[in-house]
Design a protein around this motif. Structure first.
Motif, short mmCIF file in Angstrom:
data_model
loop_
_atom_site.label_atom_id
_atom_site.label_comp_id
_atom_site.label_asym_id
_atom_site.label_seq_id
_atom_site.Cartn_x
_atom_site.Cartn_y
_atom_site.Cartn_z
N ASN A 149 33.77 35.40 31.61
CA ASN A 149 34.14 36.81 31.59
C ASN A 149 34.64 37.21 32.97
N LEU A 150 35.78 37.92 33.03
CA LEU A 150 36.47 38.11 34.30
C LEU A 150 36.55 39.58 34.72
N VAL A 151 36.51 39.74 36.06
CA VAL A 151 36.80 41.02 36.69
C VAL A 151 37.92 40.79 37.70
N PHE A 152 39.00 41.56 37.58
CA PHE A 152 40.10 41.48 38.53
C PHE A 152 39.95 42.60 39.55
N ARG A 153 40.56 42.42 40.71
CA ARG A 153 40.42 43.41 41.78
C ARG A 153 41.76 44.05 42.10
N LYS A 154 41.86 45.33 41.79
CA LYS A 154 43.00 46.16 42.16
C LYS A 154 44.33 45.52 41.73
N THR A 155 45.35 45.50 42.61
CA THR A 155 46.67 45.04 42.18
C THR A 155 46.73 43.54 41.93
N ALA A 156 45.71 42.79 42.31
CA ALA A 156 45.68 41.36 42.00
C ALA A 156 45.52 41.11 40.50
N ARG A 157 45.30 42.19 39.75
CA ARG A 157 45.21 42.07 38.29
C ARG A 157 46.58 41.68 37.71
N ASN A 158 47.63 42.32 38.20
CA ASN A 158 49.05 42.11 37.84
C ASN A 158 49.29 41.27 36.58
N PHE A 159 49.90 40.08 36.74
CA PHE A 159 50.24 39.24 35.60
C PHE A 159 49.11 38.30 35.16
N ASN A 160 47.99 38.34 35.85
CA ASN A 160 46.94 37.36 35.58
C ASN A 160 46.35 37.45 34.17
N PRO A 161 46.00 38.63 33.65
CA PRO A 161 45.48 38.66 32.27
C PRO A 161 46.47 38.15 31.25
N GLU A 162 47.75 38.50 31.42
CA GLU A 162 48.78 38.06 30.47
C GLU A 162 48.94 36.54 30.48
N CYS A 163 48.92 35.96 31.68
CA CYS A 163 49.01 34.49 31.77
C CYS A 163 47.80 33.85 31.12
N ALA A 164 46.63 34.43 31.34
CA ALA A 164 45.39 33.85 30.79
C ALA A 164 45.42 33.78 29.28
N VAL A 165 45.86 34.85 28.63
CA VAL A 165 45.85 34.86 27.16
C VAL A 165 46.95 33.98 26.58
N ALA A 166 48.02 33.75 27.35
CA ALA A 166 49.13 32.94 26.85
C ALA A 166 48.89 31.44 27.00
N GLY A 167 47.89 31.05 27.77
CA GLY A 167 47.64 29.63 28.00
C GLY A 167 46.82 28.99 26.89
N LYS A 168 47.22 27.81 26.48
CA LYS A 168 46.41 27.05 25.52
C LYS A 168 45.13 26.54 26.19
N PHE A 169 45.22 26.32 27.50
CA PHE A 169 44.05 25.93 28.31
C PHE A 169 44.15 26.71 29.61
N THR A 170 43.16 27.55 29.88
CA THR A 170 43.23 28.46 31.02
C THR A 170 42.16 28.12 32.06
N VAL A 171 42.63 27.96 33.30
CA VAL A 171 41.74 27.70 34.43
C VAL A 171 41.83 28.89 35.37
N VAL A 172 40.68 29.42 35.77
CA VAL A 172 40.64 30.62 36.59
C VAL A 172 39.98 30.32 37.93
N GLU A 173 40.62 30.77 38.99
CA GLU A 173 40.09 30.68 40.35
C GLU A 173 39.50 32.03 40.74
N VAL A 174 38.25 32.04 41.20
CA VAL A 174 37.57 33.30 41.52
C VAL A 174 36.90 33.23 42.89
N GLU A 175 36.58 34.40 43.41
CA GLU A 175 35.90 34.50 44.70
C GLU A 175 34.38 34.58 44.54
N GLN A 176 33.94 34.97 43.36
CA GLN A 176 32.51 35.06 43.10
C GLN A 176 32.20 34.55 41.70
N ILE A 177 31.10 33.83 41.55
CA ILE A 177 30.60 33.42 40.24
C ILE A 177 29.17 33.90 40.11
#
Length: 234
Positions: free
Chosen positions: A165-193
């Motif tokens: 489950n993801l939280v984006f920060r301010k304008t870094a949200r931009n195209f990231n959610p759209e790319c995530a849902v379009a990927g058959k396999f999605t890898v996410v880089e985060v600053e906190q887990i």
């Protein structure tokens, strides 16, 4: 389910191959998955089609993959900050599919939603419309745009729990959610887990159903694309 990988290299090792389509989040250099891009470069895979708002700059972001000739085609909106991009395109070394920014976002969102195509007025009467089906609705002309999906999506978020489950920060949200849902396999880089349950459900921007693996990069460079400073007063 714990989706955390030990590092970016491990996260990509068994999923990237030559000639894949890769969706990469970010807007310029804001919110790009820096560590995942570096790890993708290090795999040495070739012939990639990259879907991204732009291609970074010459020595950062997707510009690194252009320099090593790993990208054969870019599907992008803005390409004006990358000299190597320009050189390869003018020399016929790189295929480019320019797409209006809003259309690109909707292509990715629709692809993730299982919608194969949609009509839009954006691009009517321009080069964007050449060779595309057109229809009239309520007296206005629209062009048919086909949606986009990717074999792999590389995404940057601010925080994730171990279920993705993801939280984006301010304008870094931009195209990231759209790319995530379009990927058959999605890898996410985060600053906190954090542990599952530590993120309030109302604060989740993207549910973990769209995320396959998570990589921690606690100290990203976050380079500024263009820095303008006020001249010092005498």
């Amino acid at each position: 389910m714990n989706k955390v990988a030990a590092n970016a290299q491990e996260a990509l090792a068994d999923i990237v191959n030559n000639n894949q389509t890769i969706a990469v989040g970010g807007f310029g250099l804001c919110g790009i998955p820096e560590a995942l891009i570096d790890a993708l470069k290090d795999t040495g895979v070739k012939g990639l089609t990259c879907i991204s708002n732009n291609a970074g700059i010459d020595d950062f972001g997707l510009g690194k993959l252009l320099k090593t000739k790993q990208i054969k085609k870019m599907i992008a909106s803005y390409v004006g900050e990358n000299k190597e991009f320009e050189r390869q395109y003018l020399n016929g070394e790189l295929e480019v599919e320019l797409t209006p920014q809003g259309t690109l976002a909707e292509k990715l969102r629709s692809g993730g939603a299982g919608i194969p195509a949609f009509f839009t007025q954006t691009g009517v009467g321009t080069l964007i419309a050449e060779g595309k089906e057109t229809r009239e609705f309520k007296g206005k002309e629209y062009i048919l745009e086909h949606s986009l999906t990717a074999d792999v999506a590389l995404v940057k978020a601010y925080k994730a729990d171990k279920a993705g489950n993801l939280v984006f920060r301010k304008t870094a949200r931009n195209f990231n959610p759209e790319c995530a849902v379009a990927g058959k396999f999605t890898v996410v880089e985060v600053e906190q887990i954090v542990e599952v349950g530590e993120i309030d459900p109302d604060d989740i921007h993207l549910p973990g159903i769209y995320v396959n693996r998570i990589v921690l990069n606690a100290t990203p460079e976050k380079r500024i694309e263009q820095l303008t400073l006020k001249a010092a007063e005498a």
